[in-house]
Design a protein around this motif. Structure first.
Motif, PDB file in Angstrom:
ATOM      1  N   ASN A   8      27.307 -24.737  28.055  1.00  0.00           N
ATOM      2  CA  ASN A   8      26.718 -25.723  28.939  1.00  0.00           C
ATOM      3  C   ASN A   8      27.707 -26.828  29.274  1.00  0.00           C
ATOM      4  O   ASN A   8      28.255 -27.498  28.388  1.00  0.00           O
ATOM      5  CB  ASN A   8      25.479 -26.319  28.277  1.00  0.00           C
ATOM      6  CG  ASN A   8      24.724 -27.229  29.207  1.00  0.00           C
ATOM      7  OD1 ASN A   8      25.045 -28.403  29.301  1.00  0.00           O
ATOM      8  ND2 ASN A   8      23.742 -26.693  29.908  1.00  0.00           N
ATOM      9  N   THR A  10      27.501 -29.821  30.856  1.00  0.00           N
ATOM     10  CA  THR A  10      27.167 -31.212  30.560  1.00  0.00           C
ATOM     11  C   THR A  10      27.360 -31.532  29.082  1.00  0.00           C
ATOM     12  O   THR A  10      27.979 -32.535  28.719  1.00  0.00           O
ATOM     13  CB  THR A  10      25.713 -31.518  30.966  1.00  0.00           C
ATOM     14  OG1 THR A  10      25.532 -31.186  32.346  1.00  0.00           O
ATOM     15  CG2 THR A  10      25.391 -32.981  30.738  1.00  0.00           C
ATOM     16  N   TYR A  11      26.861 -30.645  28.226  1.00  0.00           N
ATOM     17  CA  TYR A  11      27.000 -30.850  26.783  1.00  0.00           C
ATOM     18  C   TYR A  11      28.467 -30.806  26.380  1.00  0.00           C
ATOM     19  O   TYR A  11      28.907 -31.575  25.520  1.00  0.00           O
ATOM     20  CB  TYR A  11      26.214 -29.789  26.030  1.00  0.00           C
ATOM     21  CG  TYR A  11      26.395 -29.860  24.527  1.00  0.00           C
ATOM     22  CD1 TYR A  11      25.926 -30.947  23.812  1.00  0.00           C
ATOM     23  CD2 TYR A  11      27.044 -28.836  23.841  1.00  0.00           C
ATOM     24  CE1 TYR A  11      26.098 -31.027  22.437  1.00  0.00           C
ATOM     25  CE2 TYR A  11      27.218 -28.902  22.470  1.00  0.00           C
ATOM     26  CZ  TYR A  11      26.739 -30.004  21.779  1.00  0.00           C
ATOM     27  OH  TYR A  11      26.926 -30.079  20.422  1.00  0.00           O
ATOM     28  N   ARG A  12      29.245 -29.938  27.008  1.00  0.00           N
ATOM     29  CA  ARG A  12      30.660 -29.806  26.664  1.00  0.00           C
ATOM     30  C   ARG A  12      31.439 -31.063  27.042  1.00  0.00           C
ATOM     31  O   ARG A  12      32.306 -31.514  26.301  1.00  0.00           O
ATOM     32  CB  ARG A  12      31.244 -28.579  27.364  1.00  0.00           C
ATOM     33  CG  ARG A  12      32.640 -28.231  26.895  1.00  0.00           C
ATOM     34  CD  ARG A  12      33.047 -26.853  27.372  1.00  0.00           C
ATOM     35  NE  ARG A  12      34.391 -26.560  26.929  1.00  0.00           N
ATOM     36  CZ  ARG A  12      35.486 -26.970  27.552  1.00  0.00           C
ATOM     37  NH1 ARG A  12      35.380 -27.691  28.648  1.00  0.00           N
ATOM     38  NH2 ARG A  12      36.688 -26.683  27.091  1.00  0.00           N
ATOM     39  N   PHE A  14      30.223 -33.993  27.182  1.00  0.00           N
ATOM     40  CA  PHE A  14      29.819 -34.982  26.179  1.00  0.00           C
ATOM     41  C   PHE A  14      30.663 -34.809  24.919  1.00  0.00           C
ATOM     42  O   PHE A  14      31.112 -35.788  24.310  1.00  0.00           O
ATOM     43  CB  PHE A  14      28.333 -34.823  25.859  1.00  0.00           C
ATOM     44  CG  PHE A  14      27.879 -35.641  24.687  1.00  0.00           C
ATOM     45  CD1 PHE A  14      27.666 -37.007  24.821  1.00  0.00           C
ATOM     46  CD2 PHE A  14      27.667 -35.044  23.450  1.00  0.00           C
ATOM     47  CE1 PHE A  14      27.248 -37.759  23.738  1.00  0.00           C
ATOM     48  CE2 PHE A  14      27.257 -35.800  22.361  1.00  0.00           C
ATOM     49  CZ  PHE A  14      27.042 -37.157  22.507  1.00  0.00           C
ATOM     50  N   GLN A  15      30.902 -33.555  24.507  1.00  0.00           N
ATOM     51  CA  GLN A  15      31.737 -33.292  23.336  1.00  0.00           C
ATOM     52  C   GLN A  15      33.159 -33.807  23.538  1.00  0.00           C
ATOM     53  O   GLN A  15      33.742 -34.431  22.649  1.00  0.00           O
ATOM     54  CB  GLN A  15      31.782 -31.789  23.044  1.00  0.00           C
ATOM     55  CG  GLN A  15      30.543 -31.254  22.356  1.00  0.00           C
ATOM     56  CD  GLN A  15      30.735 -29.803  21.958  1.00  0.00           C
ATOM     57  OE1 GLN A  15      31.139 -28.982  22.769  1.00  0.00           O
ATOM     58  NE2 GLN A  15      30.446 -29.488  20.714  1.00  0.00           N
TER      59      GLN A  15
END
Length: 500
Positions: A8, A10-12, A14-15
């Motif tokens: 994903n 968006t989550y990546r 964020f990471q």
């Protein structure tokens, strides 16, 4: 859609920014600790010493500074704390401890993130001259030991490419895995009964294109923010765009096949025009520590032969090249030559690529440069093979030509001018080289420019000596920048900076 579902975006992102925030926060926290507990301890300790040596202050009775007896200088001369961090702990010790934790955290984070960050880690791990040893040790694992794709997915890609029937055998476990793809040993069917042709199959990771494309966007965002906040450093955006453009070519193995063919032509011209002998200084040959010239050693170069008819955008087949990584000390010992001679040969190979041909390898980390004993000969296919009868000398193998650069003749000559000018202290030729490269300066200070170019092209040195040079240069540059006005810290015009 499948890749976006599994990784994903968006989550990546964020990471990515979380990792960056944690790294920056830990570094700032360490600076605060050093300033509070080490630097202040040094200042208070010096004050305490001065007070102890003053008869008047002694007669006045106990001083407040006597309570600082727990904070003293370490034996190395650097400030240390015996109460907060432990006995005799210096500032360097604190930073080394932080580097150890940060390096392991960064390595585990990049293992999850993959993509462009793996390539960034590979570059950092190859720069032991200024990168702390903890980062070099941890991040170097990503050169050829990155997470691999399962054999089930690899088999699907090979069948889709329609080349499975061309092989007698394919090893299911990859011999190496990097940021873009992984390689498997295989045996072609067209070999003879007595001599089967060993090859390697390079397969692109299924998620590589999705992750790299997103990473390029993140990289451009970071570069754009930097250029807005600091207009002087707008050239960073051009550098990032140049790197992104070239790195994107790695996603198409057809481009790498073309690069391999051109690189092999370059090596052929080198074998025909150069004497292929090393010329190096061996510092280990004298017991008294004095260095001397070592005997010239023959060497050769090998570039893998690509099988164009079996290659496609995501799968590539090329001949197997024997050898081990160039940072494998035991392998160098087998060649029975000084390490300086090996590095001289590598320098000659890349100098020929950069100055005398129209292509050079843009990803020369130790995982992409192999060495093996014995020189080489050409077989009927024009491929370079190890000669069993000739055990003298050694062969340099240059792998992974996905990231390669082709310079226009004018800029290649300009780069030659700049390097030769730095070697001979020719200030006029250096300015001609800048002009040929398209580098426009905001001021004229040829002495400072010459110093910068010579530092950029400095000789190799042991890790500790190299790091001292870098630190000294950084201190000099910081001192100079303090006396300059805003807009004068970067000598070149950022909007005219040549990305190449």
């Amino acid at each position: 859609l499948h890749n976006k579902y599994n990784y994903n975006i968006t989550y990546r992102r964020f990471q990515v920014f979380s990792v960056a925030f944690i790294m920056i926060a830990r570094i700032k926290l360490t600076r605060w600790r050093v300033k509070k507990y080490i630097s202040s301890a040094k200042t208070d300790s010096d004050t305490d010493t001065e007070t102890d040596g003053n008869p008047e202050s002694s007669s006045q009775g106990p001083s407040n500074t006597s309570n600082l007896s727990a904070l003293r200088k370490g034996s190395s001369g650097a400030a240390s704390s015996s109460s907060y961090f432990g006995e005799g702990i210096t500032e360097d010790d604190i930073w080394e401890g932080v580097y150890e934790v940060n390096a392991r955290f960064l390595y585990s984070s990049i293992l999850r993130l993959r993509g462009l960050w793996t390539k960034s880690a590979q570059y950092l791990s190859s720069r032991a001259d200024f990168v702390p040893i903890a980062y070099v040790r941890e991040l170097s694992k990503l050169m050829d030991e990155a997470p691999s794709t399962t054999w089930k997915d690899v088999e699907v890609m090979l069948k889709r490419a329609g080349i499975m029937e061309n092989f007698i055998y394919i090893e299911k476990e990859p011999i190496a895995s990097a940021s873009i793809g992984q390689v498997h040993l295989a045996t072609l069917k067209n070999g003879t009964k007595d001599k089967k042709e060993k090859v390697v199959i390079k397969v692109q990771h299924p998620f590589a294109q999705t992750l790299l494309s997103d990473d390029f966007i993140s990289l451009r965002i970071i570069a754009r923010i930097t250029s807005i906040l600091e207009p002087e450093y707008k050239f960073i955006e051009k550098l990032m765009n140049e790197w992104a453009t070239e790195a994107r070519n790695e996603l198409d193995f057809n481009i790498e096949v073309k690069n391999l063919i051109t690189a092999r032509e370059s090596v052929k011209s080198m074998l025909e025009t150069c004497d292929m002998m090393t010329d190096a200084i061996d510092s280990s040959m004298e017991d008294d520590g004095e260095s001397r010239s070592c005997e010239p050693v023959p060497f050769s170069v090998e570039i893998p032969y690509p099988h164009k008819e079996l290659s496609s955008k995501q799968v590539m087949v090329m001949d197997f090249c024997e050898g081990k990584r160039i940072d494998d000390v035991e392998q160098i010992k087998k060649c029975n030559v000084p390490k300086e001679a090996v590095m001289n040969a590598v320098s000659q190979v890349f100098a020929h690529q950069m100055y005398a041909s129209d292509i050079f390898n843009g990803d020369p980390h130790p995982g992409n440069i192999f060495i093996r004993p014995g020189t080489a000969t050409e077989n009927r296919n024009g491929n370079v093979r190890s000669s069993k009868s000739d055990k003298t000398g050694f062969t340099i193998v240059v792998l992974d030509w996905g990231l390669a650069k082709r310079l226009p003749d004018l800029k290649r000559i300009g780069f030659c001018q700049m390097v030769f000018a730095a070697s001979t202290f020719d200030f006029g030729l250096m300015m001609d080289g800048f002009k040929s490269l398209g580098l426009e300066l905001k001021r004229e200070d040829v002495a400072e420019d010459m110093e910068g170019v010579r530092f950029l092209l400095r000789d190799m040195a042991p890790r500790e000596k190299a790091r001292k040079r870098v630190k000294a240069k950084m201190k000099t540059d910081i001192k100079r920048s303090k006396g300059k006005k805003k807009g004068e810290k970067v000598p070149m015009k950022s909007d005219k900076y040549p990305g190449e």
